[in-house]
Write an enzyme that holds these catalytic residues in place. Structure first.
Site, mmCIF file in Angstrom:
data_model
loop_
_atom_site.group_PDB
_atom_site.id
_atom_site.type_symbol
_atom_site.label_atom_id
_atom_site.label_comp_id
_atom_site.label_asym_id
_atom_site.label_seq_id
_atom_site.Cartn_x
_atom_site.Cartn_y
_atom_site.Cartn_z
ATOM 1 N N ASP A 30 44.378 29.238 41.696
ATOM 2 C CA ASP A 30 43.267 29.968 41.736
ATOM 3 C C ASP A 30 41.893 29.155 41.109
ATOM 4 O OD1 ASP A 30 42.382 33.623 42.152
ATOM 5 O OD2 ASP A 30 40.929 32.208 41.174
ATOM 6 N N ILE A 31 40.748 29.121 42.182
ATOM 7 C CA ILE A 31 39.782 28.697 41.660
ATOM 8 C C ILE A 31 39.042 28.973 40.481
ATOM 9 C CG2 ILE A 31 37.943 29.776 43.163
ATOM 10 C CD1 ILE A 31 37.093 27.070 44.152
ATOM 11 N N HIS A 99 47.411 38.080 49.375
ATOM 12 C CA HIS A 99 47.800 37.003 48.533
ATOM 13 C C HIS A 99 48.505 37.701 47.223
ATOM 14 C CE1 HIS A 99 43.514 38.188 47.958
ATOM 15 N NE2 HIS A 99 43.799 38.068 46.872
ATOM 16 N N HIS A 101 48.890 37.148 43.321
ATOM 17 C CA HIS A 101 48.405 36.468 42.065
ATOM 18 C C HIS A 101 49.658 36.313 41.205
ATOM 19 C CE1 HIS A 101 43.618 37.169 42.516
ATOM 20 N NE2 HIS A 101 44.287 38.175 43.401
HETATM 21 P P1 AMP Z 1 41.118 39.014 45.390
HETATM 22 O O1 AMP Z 1 39.931 39.395 44.753
HETATM 23 O O2 AMP Z 1 42.527 39.673 44.799
HETATM 24 O O3 AMP Z 1 40.990 39.075 46.828
HETATM 25 O O4 AMP Z 1 41.450 37.350 45.075
HETATM 26 C C1 AMP Z 1 40.814 36.517 45.562
HETATM 27 C C2 AMP Z 1 41.103 35.275 44.745
HETATM 28 O O5 AMP Z 1 40.683 34.050 45.454
HETATM 29 C C3 AMP Z 1 40.186 35.189 43.445
HETATM 30 O O6 AMP Z 1 40.824 35.251 42.425
HETATM 31 C C4 AMP Z 1 39.122 33.949 43.824
HETATM 32 O O7 AMP Z 1 39.088 33.373 42.545
HETATM 33 C C5 AMP Z 1 40.131 33.261 44.622
HETATM 34 N N1 AMP Z 1 39.523 32.310 45.442
HETATM 35 C C6 AMP Z 1 38.400 32.219 46.333
HETATM 36 N N2 AMP Z 1 38.408 31.063 46.800
HETATM 37 C C7 AMP Z 1 39.174 30.252 46.634
HETATM 38 C C8 AMP Z 1 39.651 28.836 46.774
HETATM 39 N N3 AMP Z 1 38.804 28.170 47.831
HETATM 40 N N4 AMP Z 1 40.651 28.280 46.342
HETATM 41 C C9 AMP Z 1 41.281 29.037 45.451
HETATM 42 N N5 AMP Z 1 41.162 30.190 44.998
HETATM 43 C C10 AMP Z 1 40.127 30.853 45.627
#
Ligand code: AMP
Length: 113
Positions: A30-31, A99, A101
């Protein structure tokens, strides 16, 4: 070109710190990590959320959970971890490609926020 961020990561159009890739799933860090280990596991095929995926393709849902536990093992999370699928607005979902986590490396609290 897809407008879905995670489809673009699957396609290699956007870089990600990948930790696993199979025909069915891709896992990457995760970023904005919320724990020492924070990996996202996504199906290569686009489904907007957990409900649409598990309805259309329950076998893929199984692959996703298996991959998430494999990531946890590979990341050395013997002490435990949390797998989260935020779903919909009330679930806090912000990226509309399903996704999981995988969070670990610290003690988790309950209830979550
Ligand atoms: P959610 O809020 O459950 O939809 O989680 C989306 C997740 O995607 C968040 O934890 C973000 O930090 C992560 N995220 C968004 N863009 C990226 C990216 N380019 N690479 C990795 N993680 C990302």
């Amino acid at each position: 070109m897809s407008e879905c961020l995670f489809c673009r990561i699957v396609a290699g159009e956007i870089p990600a710190d990948e930790v696993m890739r199979t025909d069915e799933v891709v896992a990457f860090r995760d970023i904005a990590p919320q724990a020492p280990v924070h990996v996202l596991v996504i199906p290569a095929k686009h489904y907007p959320d957990a409900m649409s995926m598990s309805t259309a393709d329950p076998q893929l849902a199984g692959h996703l959970i298996k991959a998430a536990t494999d990531v946890a093992t590979a990341e050395g999370l013997e002490g435990g971890y949390r797998i989260v699928l935020n779903t919909g607005d009330d679930g806090g979902q912000t990226v509309h490609h399903v996704h999981a986590h995988v969070l670990g490396g610290r003690a988790m609290k309950w209830p979550p926020g």
